[in-house]
Scaffold this motif. Structure first.
Motif, PDB file in Angstrom:
ATOM      1  N   MET A 174      65.719  64.982  56.557  1.00 40.82           N
ATOM      2  CA  MET A 174      65.575  66.032  55.547  1.00 40.82           C
ATOM      3  C   MET A 174      64.345  65.814  54.690  1.00 40.82           C
ATOM      4  SD  MET A 174      68.209  67.105  52.560  1.00 40.82           S
ATOM      5  CE  MET A 174      67.782  68.305  51.344  1.00 40.82           C
ATOM      6  N   LEU A 175      64.084  64.533  54.318  1.00 44.43           N
ATOM      7  CA  LEU A 175      62.945  64.247  53.464  1.00 44.43           C
ATOM      8  C   LEU A 175      61.639  64.606  54.135  1.00 44.43           C
ATOM      9  CD1 LEU A 175      63.920  60.863  51.787  1.00 44.43           C
ATOM     10  CD2 LEU A 175      64.181  63.188  50.926  1.00 44.43           C
ATOM     11  N   ASN A 176      61.541  64.394  55.459  1.00 39.67           N
ATOM     12  CA  ASN A 176      60.311  64.740  56.163  1.00 39.67           C
ATOM     13  C   ASN A 176      60.038  66.237  56.085  1.00 39.67           C
ATOM     14  OD1 ASN A 176      59.724  62.135  56.872  1.00 39.67           O
ATOM     15  ND2 ASN A 176      60.785  62.258  58.844  1.00 39.67           N
ATOM     16  N   SER A 177      61.089  67.033  56.210  1.00 35.76           N
ATOM     17  CA  SER A 177      60.891  68.476  56.139  1.00 35.76           C
ATOM     18  C   SER A 177      60.548  68.912  54.725  1.00 35.76           C
ATOM     19  CB  SER A 177      62.155  69.204  56.619  1.00 35.76           C
ATOM     20  OG  SER A 177      63.246  68.912  55.775  1.00 35.76           O
ATOM     21  N   ILE A 178      61.115  68.230  53.732  1.00 36.78           N
ATOM     22  CA  ILE A 178      60.801  68.566  52.346  1.00 36.78           C
ATOM     23  C   ILE A 178      59.343  68.305  52.048  1.00 36.78           C
ATOM     24  CG2 ILE A 178      61.204  67.874  49.945  1.00 36.78           C
ATOM     25  CD1 ILE A 178      64.111  67.491  50.637  1.00 36.78           C
ATOM     26  N   LYS A 179      58.809  67.201  52.566  1.00 41.84           N
ATOM     27  CA  LYS A 179      57.418  66.853  52.309  1.00 41.84           C
ATOM     28  C   LYS A 179      56.464  67.911  52.829  1.00 41.84           C
ATOM     29  CE  LYS A 179      57.870  61.818  52.118  1.00 41.84           C
ATOM     30  NZ  LYS A 179      57.508  60.545  52.741  1.00 41.84           N
ATOM     31  N   LYS A 180      56.880  68.652  53.846  1.00 44.72           N
ATOM     32  CA  LYS A 180      56.012  69.669  54.422  1.00 44.72           C
ATOM     33  C   LYS A 180      55.962  70.933  53.577  1.00 44.72           C
ATOM     34  CE  LYS A 180      56.751  68.015  59.160  1.00 44.72           C
ATOM     35  NZ  LYS A 180      57.283  68.336  60.496  1.00 44.72           N
ATOM     36  N   ASN A 181      56.938  71.088  52.703  1.00 43.75           N
ATOM     37  CA  ASN A 181      56.944  72.256  51.828  1.00 43.75           C
ATOM     38  C   ASN A 181      56.039  72.024  50.640  1.00 43.75           C
ATOM     39  OD1 ASN A 181      58.843  73.621  53.398  1.00 43.75           O
ATOM     40  ND2 ASN A 181      60.547  72.598  52.358  1.00 43.75           N
ATOM     41  N   THR A 182      55.740  73.061  49.910  1.00 44.71           N
ATOM     42  CA  THR A 182      54.897  72.913  48.732  1.00 44.71           C
ATOM     43  C   THR A 182      55.715  72.404  47.565  1.00 44.71           C
ATOM     44  OG1 THR A 182      55.354  75.125  47.924  1.00 44.71           O
ATOM     45  CG2 THR A 182      53.524  74.890  49.476  1.00 44.71           C
ATOM     46  N   ILE A 183      54.990  71.953  46.557  1.00 44.98           N
ATOM     47  CA  ILE A 183      55.639  71.465  45.348  1.00 44.98           C
ATOM     48  C   ILE A 183      56.440  72.581  44.692  1.00 44.98           C
ATOM     49  CG2 ILE A 183      55.132  70.633  43.007  1.00 44.98           C
ATOM     50  CD1 ILE A 183      52.759  69.165  44.256  1.00 44.98           C
ATOM     51  N   ASN A 215      60.160  63.593  37.897  1.00 42.38           N
ATOM     52  CA  ASN A 215      59.489  62.410  38.432  1.00 42.38           C
ATOM     53  C   ASN A 215      59.840  62.193  39.898  1.00 42.38           C
ATOM     54  OD1 ASN A 215      57.798  60.010  37.799  1.00 42.38           O
ATOM     55  ND2 ASN A 215      59.655  58.882  38.342  1.00 42.38           N
ATOM     56  N   ARG A 216      61.120  62.273  40.218  1.00 44.92           N
ATOM     57  CA  ARG A 216      61.563  62.025  41.592  1.00 44.92           C
ATOM     58  C   ARG A 216      61.104  63.126  42.551  1.00 44.92           C
ATOM     59  NH1 ARG A 216      65.641  58.105  41.944  1.00 44.92           N
ATOM     60  NH2 ARG A 216      66.189  57.261  39.897  1.00 44.92           N
ATOM     61  N   MET A 217      61.196  64.368  42.121  1.00 39.60           N
ATOM     62  CA  MET A 217      60.857  65.457  43.016  1.00 39.60           C
ATOM     63  C   MET A 217      59.365  65.490  43.349  1.00 39.60           C
ATOM     64  SD  MET A 217      63.662  66.853  43.877  1.00 39.60           S
ATOM     65  CE  MET A 217      63.096  68.355  44.638  1.00 39.60           C
ATOM     66  N   VAL A 218      58.511  65.250  42.353  1.00 49.08           N
ATOM     67  CA  VAL A 218      57.078  65.212  42.643  1.00 49.08           C
ATOM     68  C   VAL A 218      56.749  63.996  43.510  1.00 49.08           C
ATOM     69  CG1 VAL A 218      54.771  65.034  41.649  1.00 49.08           C
ATOM     70  CG2 VAL A 218      56.463  66.518  40.579  1.00 49.08           C
ATOM     71  N   ASN A 219      57.399  62.888  43.260  1.00 51.79           N
ATOM     72  CA  ASN A 219      57.169  61.703  44.100  1.00 51.79           C
ATOM     73  C   ASN A 219      57.510  61.971  45.561  1.00 51.79           C
ATOM     74  OD1 ASN A 219      56.355  60.330  41.843  1.00 51.79           O
ATOM     75  ND2 ASN A 219      58.104  58.935  41.760  1.00 51.79           N
ATOM     76  N   ILE A 220      58.545  62.776  45.800  1.00 49.67           N
ATOM     77  CA  ILE A 220      58.920  63.129  47.166  1.00 49.67           C
ATOM     78  C   ILE A 220      57.959  64.163  47.749  1.00 49.67           C
ATOM     79  CG2 ILE A 220      60.647  64.350  48.560  1.00 49.67           C
ATOM     80  CD1 ILE A 220      62.787  63.093  46.835  1.00 49.67           C
ATOM     81  N   ALA A 221      57.583  65.126  46.910  1.00 46.03           N
ATOM     82  CA  ALA A 221      56.814  66.266  47.408  1.00 46.03           C
ATOM     83  C   ALA A 221      55.401  65.909  47.831  1.00 46.03           C
ATOM     84  CB  ALA A 221      56.755  67.353  46.340  1.00 46.03           C
ATOM     85  N   VAL A 222      54.824  64.903  47.200  1.00 40.87           N
ATOM     86  CA  VAL A 222      53.417  64.569  47.424  1.00 40.87           C
ATOM     87  C   VAL A 222      53.302  63.318  48.293  1.00 40.87           C
ATOM     88  CG1 VAL A 222      51.216  64.028  46.328  1.00 40.87           C
ATOM     89  CG2 VAL A 222      52.820  65.585  45.202  1.00 40.87           C
ATOM     90  N   GLU A 223      52.499  63.438  49.326  1.00 37.93           N
ATOM     91  CA  GLU A 223      52.207  62.296  50.196  1.00 37.93           C
ATOM     92  C   GLU A 223      51.017  61.532  49.616  1.00 37.93           C
ATOM     93  OE1 GLU A 223      50.581  61.348  54.717  1.00 37.93           O
ATOM     94  OE2 GLU A 223      51.284  63.363  54.187  1.00 37.93           O
ATOM     95  N   PRO A 224      51.147  60.211  49.414  1.00 42.93           N
ATOM     96  CA  PRO A 224      50.036  59.464  48.827  1.00 42.93           C
ATOM     97  C   PRO A 224      48.861  59.324  49.795  1.00 42.93           C
ATOM     98  CG  PRO A 224      51.808  57.967  49.459  1.00 42.93           C
ATOM     99  CD  PRO A 224      52.329  59.359  49.664  1.00 42.93           C
ATOM    100  N   VAL A 225      47.728  59.879  49.408  1.00 43.75           N
ATOM    101  CA  VAL A 225      46.499  59.834  50.195  1.00 43.75           C
ATOM    102  C   VAL A 225      45.339  59.628  49.225  1.00 43.75           C
ATOM    103  CG1 VAL A 225      44.998  61.072  51.804  1.00 43.75           C
ATOM    104  CG2 VAL A 225      47.469  61.394  51.931  1.00 43.75           C
ATOM    105  N   THR A 226      44.378  58.810  49.579  1.00 44.30           N
ATOM    106  CA  THR A 226      43.262  58.533  48.690  1.00 44.30           C
ATOM    107  C   THR A 226      42.303  59.726  48.620  1.00 44.30           C
ATOM    108  OG1 THR A 226      41.825  57.595  50.395  1.00 44.30           O
ATOM    109  CG2 THR A 226      43.381  56.094  49.318  1.00 44.30           C
TER     110      THR A 226
END
Length: 212
Positions: free
Chosen positions: A1-10, A87-98
């Motif tokens: 489920m988390l993988n699919s959530i990450k693909k959605n927008t914030i 805090n938790r939702m944005v942490n999930i929504a955004v993939e850390p990339v430099t």
């Protein structure tokens, strides 16, 4: 489920949040954790980070502000839960990339509209969402620190009547500023977000803020 959530927008994630979806209701329901009454030590004026300056050039409306009286939010259990969820939702929504990987530059502050970003981008999004929810700008302060590895890092400091709390992409739990273990360097002034102030060391907090 988390993988699919990450693909959605914030924005989709926060739509779910507003309709009752929570990632960790047990965490959000915990009693408000009291921080010490001593706020961060403000040691004087500082220059704004170049990332903020460039962000304001590209997002002038988000940086335009009139100096206002410093504010501390009354931290009720409901307000604490709101901070926790954001805090938790944005942490999930955004993939850390430099920034180097995303934009080919060393430093670029922007909103993570593509679902990717570095620490400053997490902070900007959390700040934007909380302001949209009615939190005062003067209590939402972008803060520059040295993290546990000694690297430069950005968090969102929230000024409350129970102390200053840190919203951090490296931790889902909201913590009092001095519990992060970070070395605090500078943050936005509460009076004017385009003015920045030097901070004391969060590992050994001393004194009382002499200026917001």
């Amino acid at each position: 489920m988390l993988n699919s959530i990450k693909k959605n927008t914030i924005y989709i994630l926060f739509g779910l949040l507003s309709s009752g979806f929570t990632l960790a209701e047990t965490k959000a329901a915990e009693p408000v954790r009291m921080a010490a009454a001593t706020p961060m030590l403000v040691e004087g004026a500082s220059k704004a980070p170049i990332g903020w300056v460039d962000f304001c050039k590209a997002n002038a409306a988000d940086c335009a502000s009139t100096p206002a009286k410093a504010a501390r939010v009354r931290l009720t259990p409901a307000r604490y839960a709101e901070l926790d969820r954001v805090n938790r939702m944005v942490n999930i929504a955004v993939e850390p990339v430099t920034d180097q990987e995303l934009y080919g530059v060393e430093e670029k502050w922007t909103y993570p509209t593509g679902g990717k970003g570095d620490c400053e981008d997490y902070v900007l999004e959390k700040r934007r969402q909380l302001m949209a929810a009615g939190w005062p700008r003067q209590a939402l302060l972008i803060t520059v620190v040295r993290d546990l590895k000694g690297d430069g890092h950005a968090i969102l400091t929230v000024a409350t009547d129970k102390g200053d709390y840190a919203l951090d992409n490296q931790a889902d739990e909201i913590k009092p500023w001095f519990d992060t273990g970070y070395t605090f360097i500078k943050r936005q002034s509460q009076i004017d977000p385009n003015q920045w102030v030097l901070l004391g060391d969060g590992i050994n907090p001393v004194g009382v803020a002499t200026a917001p």
